[in-house]
Design a protein around this motif. Structure first.
Motif, PDB file in Angstrom:
ATOM      1  N   THR B  52       0.833  -1.193   0.000  1.00 16.99           N
ATOM      2  CA  THR B  52       0.000   0.000   0.000  1.00 16.99           C
ATOM      3  C   THR B  52       0.873   1.250   0.000  1.00 16.99           C
ATOM      4  OG1 THR B  52      -0.155  -0.216   2.384  1.00 16.99           O
ATOM      5  CG2 THR B  52      -2.030  -0.983   1.113  1.00 16.99           C
ATOM      6  N   ALA B  53       0.573   2.154  -0.882  1.00 19.40           N
ATOM      7  CA  ALA B  53       1.278   3.428  -1.075  1.00 19.40           C
ATOM      8  C   ALA B  53       2.697   3.241  -1.634  1.00 19.40           C
ATOM      9  CB  ALA B  53       1.325   4.271   0.201  1.00 19.40           C
ATOM     10  N   LYS B  54       3.375   2.175  -1.237  1.00 16.86           N
ATOM     11  CA  LYS B  54       4.699   1.924  -1.809  1.00 16.86           C
ATOM     12  C   LYS B  54       4.552   1.568  -3.284  1.00 16.86           C
ATOM     13  CE  LYS B  54       6.898   0.066   2.353  1.00 16.86           C
ATOM     14  NZ  LYS B  54       8.332   0.250   2.239  1.00 16.86           N
ATOM     15  N   GLY B  55       3.497   0.805  -3.604  1.00 12.36           N
ATOM     16  CA  GLY B  55       3.230   0.485  -5.003  1.00 12.36           C
ATOM     17  C   GLY B  55       3.005   1.759  -5.808  1.00 12.36           C
ATOM     18  N   HIS B  56       2.338   2.724  -5.185  1.00 17.53           N
ATOM     19  CA  HIS B  56       2.129   4.016  -5.850  1.00 17.53           C
ATOM     20  C   HIS B  56       3.476   4.686  -6.143  1.00 17.53           C
ATOM     21  CE1 HIS B  56      -1.878   3.387  -4.153  1.00 17.53           C
ATOM     22  NE2 HIS B  56      -2.341   4.375  -4.901  1.00 17.53           N
ATOM     23  N   LEU B  57       4.354   4.631  -5.135  1.00 13.78           N
ATOM     24  CA  LEU B  57       5.670   5.259  -5.320  1.00 13.78           C
ATOM     25  C   LEU B  57       6.404   4.646  -6.515  1.00 13.78           C
ATOM     26  CD1 LEU B  57       6.976   5.555  -1.631  1.00 13.78           C
ATOM     27  CD2 LEU B  57       6.507   7.461  -3.188  1.00 13.78           C
ATOM     28  N   VAL B  58       6.323   3.310  -6.625  1.00 14.35           N
ATOM     29  CA  VAL B  58       7.029   2.649  -7.726  1.00 14.35           C
ATOM     30  C   VAL B  58       6.449   3.081  -9.077  1.00 14.35           C
ATOM     31  CG1 VAL B  58       7.748   0.446  -8.710  1.00 14.35           C
ATOM     32  CG2 VAL B  58       7.541   0.688  -6.232  1.00 14.35           C
ATOM     33  N   ARG B  59       5.127   3.157  -9.151  1.00 16.54           N
ATOM     34  CA  ARG B  59       4.502   3.610 -10.401  1.00 16.54           C
ATOM     35  C   ARG B  59       4.975   5.021 -10.753  1.00 16.54           C
ATOM     36  NH1 ARG B  59       1.728   0.557 -13.969  1.00 16.54           N
ATOM     37  NH2 ARG B  59       0.058   2.064 -14.276  1.00 16.54           N
ATOM     38  N   GLU B  60       5.132   5.855  -9.747  1.00 15.45           N
ATOM     39  CA  GLU B  60       5.566   7.229  -9.993  1.00 15.45           C
ATOM     40  C   GLU B  60       7.032   7.286 -10.422  1.00 15.45           C
ATOM     41  OE1 GLU B  60       2.413   9.384  -6.928  1.00 15.45           O
ATOM     42  OE2 GLU B  60       4.553   9.411  -6.457  1.00 15.45           O
ATOM     43  N   ILE B  61       7.847   6.486  -9.758  1.00 17.47           N
ATOM     44  CA  ILE B  61       9.266   6.420 -10.147  1.00 17.47           C
ATOM     45  C   ILE B  61       9.352   6.014 -11.618  1.00 17.47           C
ATOM     46  CG2 ILE B  61      11.385   5.065  -9.834  1.00 17.47           C
ATOM     47  CD1 ILE B  61      10.534   4.892  -6.805  1.00 17.47           C
ATOM     48  N   ASP B  62       8.533   5.023 -11.978  1.00 19.07           N
ATOM     49  CA  ASP B  62       8.530   4.544 -13.359  1.00 19.07           C
ATOM     50  C   ASP B  62       8.038   5.633 -14.315  1.00 19.07           C
ATOM     51  OD1 ASP B  62       8.593   2.222 -15.301  1.00 19.07           O
ATOM     52  OD2 ASP B  62       6.493   2.841 -15.493  1.00 19.07           O
ATOM     53  N   ALA B  63       6.974   6.331 -13.931  1.00 23.36           N
ATOM     54  CA  ALA B  63       6.407   7.338 -14.829  1.00 23.36           C
ATOM     55  C   ALA B  63       7.404   8.464 -15.108  1.00 23.36           C
ATOM     56  CB  ALA B  63       5.125   7.912 -14.230  1.00 23.36           C
ATOM     57  N   LEU B  64       8.296   8.714 -14.157  1.00 24.36           N
ATOM     58  CA  LEU B  64       9.293   9.780 -14.354  1.00 24.36           C
ATOM     59  C   LEU B  64      10.502   9.292 -15.142  1.00 24.36           C
ATOM     60  CD1 LEU B  64       9.359  11.525 -10.859  1.00 24.36           C
ATOM     61  CD2 LEU B  64       8.871  12.648 -13.038  1.00 24.36           C
ATOM     62  N   GLY B  65      10.628   7.962 -15.300  1.00 27.20           N
ATOM     63  CA  GLY B  65      11.774   7.427 -16.037  1.00 27.20           C
ATOM     64  C   GLY B  65      12.783   6.701 -15.163  1.00 27.20           C
ATOM     65  N   GLY B  66      12.375   6.327 -13.936  1.00 28.10           N
ATOM     66  CA  GLY B  66      13.274   5.608 -13.027  1.00 28.10           C
ATOM     67  C   GLY B  66      13.289   4.106 -13.308  1.00 28.10           C
ATOM     68  N   LEU B  67      14.036   3.359 -12.465  1.00 35.34           N
ATOM     69  CA  LEU B  67      14.331   1.950 -12.752  1.00 35.34           C
ATOM     70  C   LEU B  67      13.424   0.946 -12.061  1.00 35.34           C
ATOM     71  CD1 LEU B  67      18.201   2.031 -12.254  1.00 35.34           C
ATOM     72  CD2 LEU B  67      16.943   1.958 -14.432  1.00 35.34           C
ATOM     73  N   MET B  68      12.960   1.268 -10.884  1.00 33.64           N
ATOM     74  CA  MET B  68      12.410   0.247 -10.010  1.00 33.64           C
ATOM     75  C   MET B  68      11.249  -0.552 -10.607  1.00 33.64           C
ATOM     76  SD  MET B  68      11.402   0.652  -6.008  1.00 33.64           S
ATOM     77  CE  MET B  68      12.653  -0.173  -5.048  1.00 33.64           C
ATOM     78  N   GLY B  69      10.368   0.117 -11.340  1.00 32.78           N
ATOM     79  CA  GLY B  69       9.208  -0.559 -11.913  1.00 32.78           C
ATOM     80  C   GLY B  69       9.617  -1.645 -12.905  1.00 32.78           C
ATOM     81  N   GLU B  70      10.486  -1.279 -13.814  1.00 35.98           N
ATOM     82  CA  GLU B  70      10.945  -2.257 -14.799  1.00 35.98           C
ATOM     83  C   GLU B  70      11.694  -3.398 -14.122  1.00 35.98           C
ATOM     84  OE1 GLU B  70      12.422  -0.949 -18.846  1.00 35.98           O
ATOM     85  OE2 GLU B  70      12.614   0.904 -17.687  1.00 35.98           O
ATOM     86  N   ALA B  71      12.507  -3.044 -13.117  1.00 36.40           N
ATOM     87  CA  ALA B  71      13.322  -4.061 -12.452  1.00 36.40           C
ATOM     88  C   ALA B  71      12.442  -5.123 -11.802  1.00 36.40           C
ATOM     89  CB  ALA B  71      14.220  -3.405 -11.401  1.00 36.40           C
TER      90      ALA B  71
END
Ligand SMILES: Cc1cc2nc3c(=O)[nH]c(=O)nc-3n(C[C@H](O)[C@H](O)[C@H](O)COP(=O)(O)OP(=O)(O)OC[C@H]3O[C@@H](n4cnc5c(N)ncnc54)[C@H](O)[C@@H]3O)c2cc1C
Ligand SMILES: Nc1nc2c(ncn2[C@@H]2O[C@H](COP(=O)(O)OP(=O)(O)O)[C@@H](O)[C@H]2O)c(=O)[nH]1
Ligand SMILES: [Mg+2]
Lengths: 459, 621
Positions: B52-71
């Protein structure tokens, strides 16, 4: 707003009693130098004993007045700062001289509401209480003072805190269910949720319902006397006003303009309005009078409909009765000394309104008028009402709060399936924020400034 | 000067990896310095991402171009969308990771980036020149690395101290040395700091547990995860790996009695540990001592990877002596023969109070010094990664002379995270929750791209591939909405209504209409669930969303009033000494932020507002 308004680092002074000549005048000093300045005024070298009334003389070049000085050291004082109260004889000239002396000794003249602002800033009172202080000082009648006093004592704050605590509990449980879905906890039972929201809604609505009465008490209410010509409206007006304010003649159409008088009806501030009798007329002045009478009805909080009981009701009476049914109407059936041409129970046009029969000439039945009027206004037993909301800002916030609560309540058991919790929570958070605003915990500065600028010096 | 790195990143944990990636992608020459290249993006605790909420953070990291979502999409071994039975704003993806594969994937991705230079070594003394970063000295004569910006992401390593019963050992994590010199170097600048604590459960040998037997005897409940996984990244078409199972069991009276009998040997309870632990992640000792009324506690057995022989015992974080840990594990139902590979432990570490930071995560005291991750008092991989991303972006922007990027509380959980850290500081390890978001309905996983991808594009972090996918998704959304508008349906009562109107009813589900073939929609493979969610949410809850947007706009007007950077709070008359101190520490940039500082009353903020509303008086002589 003056640039020094928000400073609490200097010492302010003001006359705390209303302007004009009274037996006693109180001057207050608040701020870090309050005690020193008082010492200078009193020519004392020994400190004032805290919270003990001390008899002294105000000295400048020569003796001015005898005063009673009381020193309240901060933070246990009204403003939370060092505070000195000087009780002097009430002559405006003497008070003015003391103020001048205080200013010469380093105090600054207080701005309107500044003492209360300091009390608020120092956490001595909350916003509801701050507003109540203004109401208390403005109040004209004892009942009004009582309602303001209740708020000052924090009764409203307590009532809201109780609702807020329950709302907070619901919110916390719902939030927990969203943020901790996997913990094996059952945070909220849907049935409990519905019941609890119903309770919260009912309590908030009850608080608001009292508000209407509260507003009438606080602002006073306008009661307009209407009826066709010559039924005894002006006589009634004079009777209630306790003076021959209106001209009474046997000639229909005597009263042309609106006449007003503020009276105290068992502690309720009331502005009575006598109007021209309503009828078709070709006289230009009278026609204007009738127009004003109609307009006065539209803005009134309540009406007294006067009928002549000795004659059968005619089309003009019925038109008045059927037109614009104010929820607070009282029917007075006058001239019963002459005879009774009809019985109230037989007149559908009365629409079940409360009726009192009387003769303003003989005084028969007049005693029943005041209680009937209070009852029609819905304030018959004001002293038994525990909590009252008397402030338009509070009423607006409570209304918004109820709207949010009602939306949340509807959403938790919609026939087609409940709306998900996070949406319900959005409304519950809104509702809670409104309660917080009543208490002034998170009020935006615009509201604060409005409130504090309403204050009169030295409260 | 030409030999200088633009950005030096210390630490290759979740924060450091995102920081290095972002800065490098923005064109900075990056030095990535860590103790070892084998622990890149390591998960020292729970082998899982999201929640909860951490999943949101990962989606946001991904939307900005970060790594965690793809990883995590590439290396996850079980996916689950939490809160699926609730509303779309609290749906949170969570996945079990193959822990070793995860780290390898991130390292491989970083190795494709030519702007990154890897440096193995232990950072020691920070070198500054007139309150500005010059570079970093490595310990043990490792030399000096010059750089213009420095991002420190050393997690739990600052003066880390591990506790297992009475045994204590200086360490950043089990088996890794602590960072003392770096801690002392940071403290020498006068930063306010504190000490926190976290912990991890024992690991068990997979082969020593009879999972099938446990399930058939009813002591374990098998948890499989979602049959149709919802990916974290907007770029993912399909989750490749076969799902692995986790197993749920409950503590029993024997466990309770053992913990009670030995609680005096727990460093958490005998005063040995001074640091403050997270209340939302209690140790087993905490659970049993502080919640005596709760009959049983959940325990999940989670594999640390497909090939891994280690089982993570979620819910049993503890720091009791080794022997006690073993008897507790063996007292659990179905674990009588379990072999403990590694004991659980608690770790205490220093952190820097994040009120020392600006919104960009640059410290206020030293120009060019950025801090991100657990060093700022947070806990969790996602919180660390999110800060790392923002610090990396802002370090690169600082070097290029560009203004810092700050996200609002109404734009992203990332904005909330940073706002709360810099406004309130940390009294305990900080974790994100959806209830921290006052505009939660607007911050959904399905619209993270709408909120943030354009921002990522404008700063140069979103590449063409991601951008064209984003544009395609937007166009698809518009066409689908159009289709809903123009498709007429026959309702059960025989009326005709447009699908769009029909969808406003709470009981009507878009997924049903779509699966029944009542309406034709375009969806992207793998992203179907979220494509539908975006459509349905914006239609069904339009009224709620509109009201929240209105609130956001009102707040921006009311609370968004800016406070000048160098504003001297002490000159505002009428503020108490404590309030002035809090304000001077945090230095809020808006009245809204000032109002959120603990101990600062609305009245005090009103005073500042009134004061700012008029021309300022000349300073007293
Ligand atoms: C035992 C333990 C239990 C935890 N339990 C939980 C939990 O239950 N729930 C939860 O949400 N989170 C938990 N966490 C926290 C979570 O692991 C961290 O919040 C997250 O990994 C922090 O990421 P980071 O990037 O800030 O630091 P880390 O991932 O810790 O990375 C630090 C990096 O810095 C490097 N480094 C350190 N010092 C130096 C130096 N001097 N020079 C060069 N490199 C250096 C290290 O090699 C490493 O690469 C736990 C952590 C630990 C250690
Ligand atoms: N018999 C009788 N006459 C009344 C009574 N009340 C008022 N009147 C008379 O009725 C006339 C009209 O009264 P007034 O008050 O001017 O009526 P208005 O036109 O409604 O204001 C006056 O002559 C009053 O004295 C009553 O109770 N009995
Ligand atoms: Mg008259």
């Amino acid at each position: 707003m003056p640039s020094t308004f928000f400073s609490s680092s200097d010492t302010i002074v003001a006359i705390a009693t209303p302007p004009g000549r009274g037996a006693l005048g109180v001057i207050r000093l608040s701020g870090p130098d309050a005690h020193r300045i008082a010492g200078t005024l009193l020519g004392r070298s020994t400190p004032l004993e805290p919270r003990r009334a001390t008899f002294a003389r105000i000295r400048r070049s020569r003796s001015i007045d005898q005063v009673v000085a009381t020193f309240f050291p901060g933070p246990a004082s009204y403003t939370g700062q060092d505070l000195v109260e000087l009780g002097a004889h009430g002559s405006p000239i003497v008070l003015r001289q003391i103020i001048d002396a205080a200013v010469a000794a380093g105090a600054r003249l207080a701005e309107p509401g500044e003492f209360t602002l300091r009390a608020f800033l120092n956490g001595k009172i909350d916003l509801v209480q701050a507003e109540a202080v203004a109401d208390l000082i403005d109040s004209v009648t004892p009942l009004q003072a009582r309602a303001a006093f209740d708020q000052l004592e924090g009764t409203l704050t307590d009532a809201i805190s109780a609702i807020d605590a329950r709302l907070f509990d619901v919110i916390a449980r719902l939030e927990a269910s969203l943020d901790f879905p996997d913990e094996g906890y059952h945070f909220v039972d849907p049935g409990d949720l519905v019941r609890e929201l119903d309770r919260i809604l009912a309590d908030t609505r009850a608080l608001l319902r009292r508000a209407e009465t509260g507003r009438l008490i606080r602002e006073g209410l306008q009661v307009v006397i209407v009826g066709k010509p010559n039924v005894g409206k002006s006589t009634l007006f004079n009777t209630l006003a306790g003076a021959a304010r209106a001209i009474v003649t046997a000639q229909p159409g005597t009263t042309r303009d609106l006449l007003t008088e503020t009276i105290d009806l068992d502690g309720l501030k009331m502005t009575l309005v006598d109007t021209a009798g309503i009828r078709e007329t070709h006289n230009e002045v009278e026609r204007e009078g009738v127009l004003r009478a109609r307009r006065a009805q539209d803005v009134a909080d309540a009406r007294i409909l006067v009928l002549d009981g000795s004659e059968p009701l005619d089309a003009e009476d019925v038109a008045i009765l059927l037109n614009d049914q104010n929820s607070r109407d009282l029917c007075v059936v006058n001239k019963v000394d002459v005879g009774s041409a009809w019985r109230a129970a037989d007149v559908p046009a009365l629409l079940g309104r409360p009726v009192v029969m009387m003769s303003l000439r003989t005084g028969e039945g007049v005693d029943a008028l005041k209680p009937a009027l209070l009852q029609a206004l819905g304030v018959e037993a004001p002293e038994r009402d525990p909590v009252r909301v008397t402030n338009a800002r509070h009423i607006g916030l409570l209304t918004d709060c109820i709207e949010s609560l009602a939306r949340a309540r509807a959403a938790v058991d919609m026939s087609g399936g409940a709306i998900p919790e996070e949406f319900v929570l959005d409304d519950l958070h809104d509702a809670r924020e409104k309660l917080e605003q009543v208490r002034g915990r998170r009020a935006p500065d615009a509201v604060l400034q409005e409130i504090f600028s309403r204050f009169c010096i030295g409260k | 000067m030409s030999d200088d790195f633009d950005v030096i990143v210390i630490g290759a944990g979740h924060a450091g990896c995102e920081a290095a990636w972002a800065a490098a992608r923005l064109g900075s020459r990056v030095a990535l310095c860590s103790l070892s290249r084998d622990t890149v993006a390591h998960m020292p605790c729970n082998p899982a991402v999201g929640g909860t909420a951490k999943g949101h953070l990962v989606r946001e990291i991904d939307a900005l171009g970060g790594l965690m979502g793809e990883a995590i999409d590439a290396t996850g071994i079980q996916f689950k969308l939490l809160n699926r039975s609730r509303g779309p704003a609290v749906w949170s993806p969570r996945a079990q990771a193959d822990k070793r594969e995860y780290g390898r994937w991130v390292r491989a991705r970083l190795e494709t980036e030519p702007n990154i230079t890897w440096i193995c070594g232990k950072a020691g003394r920070i070198v500054i020149e007139s309150d500005r970063i010059r570079g970093i000295e490595l310990e043990e004569g490792g030399g000096f690395i010059p750089g213009r910006a420095l991002v420190i992401t050393t997690g739990t390593f600052l003066n880390g101290l591990i506790h297992i019963g009475p045994e204590t050992q200086p360490a950043g994590r089990a088996g890794e040395p602590p960072s003392r010199d770096l801690a002392e170097s940071l403290k020498s600048f006068g930063f306010r700091w504190g000490r926190l604590k976290t912990g991890t459960p024992p690991r068990l040998l997979r082969e020593s547990i009879d999972f099938d037997g446990g399930v058939s005897r009813g002591t374990f409940v098998e948890e499989r995860g979602d049959a149709e996984p919802v990916p974290f990244s907007f770029l993912t078409d399909a989750i490749a790996r076969e799902p692995t199972s986790c197993y749920l069991l409950y503590t029993n009276e024997a466990v309770r009695d053992l913990v009670r009998a030995h609680v005096g040997e727990s460093p958490l309870f005998n005063g040995q540990i001074k640091g403050i632990g997270p209340r939302y992640c209690p140790s087993l000792e905490d659970k049993i001592v502080r919640f005596p009324d709760r009959e049983r506690h959940q325990v999940y057995l989670e594999p640390e990877g497909v090939e891994s022989r280690e089982i993570y015992v979620n819910g049993c974080s503890m720091s009791l002596p080794r022997a006690v840990q073993e008897s507790i594990i063996r007292a659990l139902p179905g674990l009588a023969d379990a072999v403990v590979l590694r004991p659980g432990y608690a770790v205490e570490y220093d952190f820097i109070q994040p009120t020392e930071l600006r919104r960009s995560l640059e410290t206020k005291r030293i120009a060019g010094l950025f801090l991100a991750g657990q060093i700022n008092g947070t806990s969790g991989y996602e919180e660390a990664a999110g800060q790392g991303l923002m610090a990396g972006i802002n370090a690169a922007r600082l070097v290029r002379g560009e203004p810092a990027l700050g996200l609002g509380r109404d734009q992203a959980y990332l904005g909330i995270l940073i706002d709360e850290l810099i406004t309130k500081g940390c009294l305990e390890p900080y974790r994100m929750f959806t209830s921290r978001a006052e505009h939660r309905l607007l911050l959904r996983i399905d619209n993270a791209d709408l909120r943030l991808t354009p921002i990522g594009r404008s700063i140069g972090l979103v590449d063409d591939t991601r951008w064209s996918r984003f544009e395609a998704r937007q166009a698809r959304f518009a066409r689908n909405r159009e289709a809903l508008q123009s498709t007429a349906l026959r309702t059960p009562c025989g009326n005709r209504a447009s699908a769009l109107e029909w969808l406003r009813r709470p009981e009507v589900k878009l997924a049903d209409l779509y699966r029944d073939g009542q309406i034709a929609l375009e969806v992207q493979a793998g992203q179907e669930g979220l494509d539908l969610a975006s459509l349905e949410t914006t239609i069904k809850y339009e009224g709620y969303l509109r009201r929240q947007v209105a609130t956001v706009e009102r707040l921006r007007r009311e609370e968004g009033r800016r406070i000048p950077e160098a504003f001297a709070f002490a000159t505002v008359p009428g503020l108490s000494r404590e309030v002035i101190q809090r304000l001077s520490e945090v230095r809020p940039d808006t009245l809204g932020q000032a109002l959120r500082i603990p101990g600062v009353t609305p009245a005090a903020v009103a005073v500042i507002g009134a004061y700012l509303g008029r021309p300022m008086r000349p300073a007293a002589s």
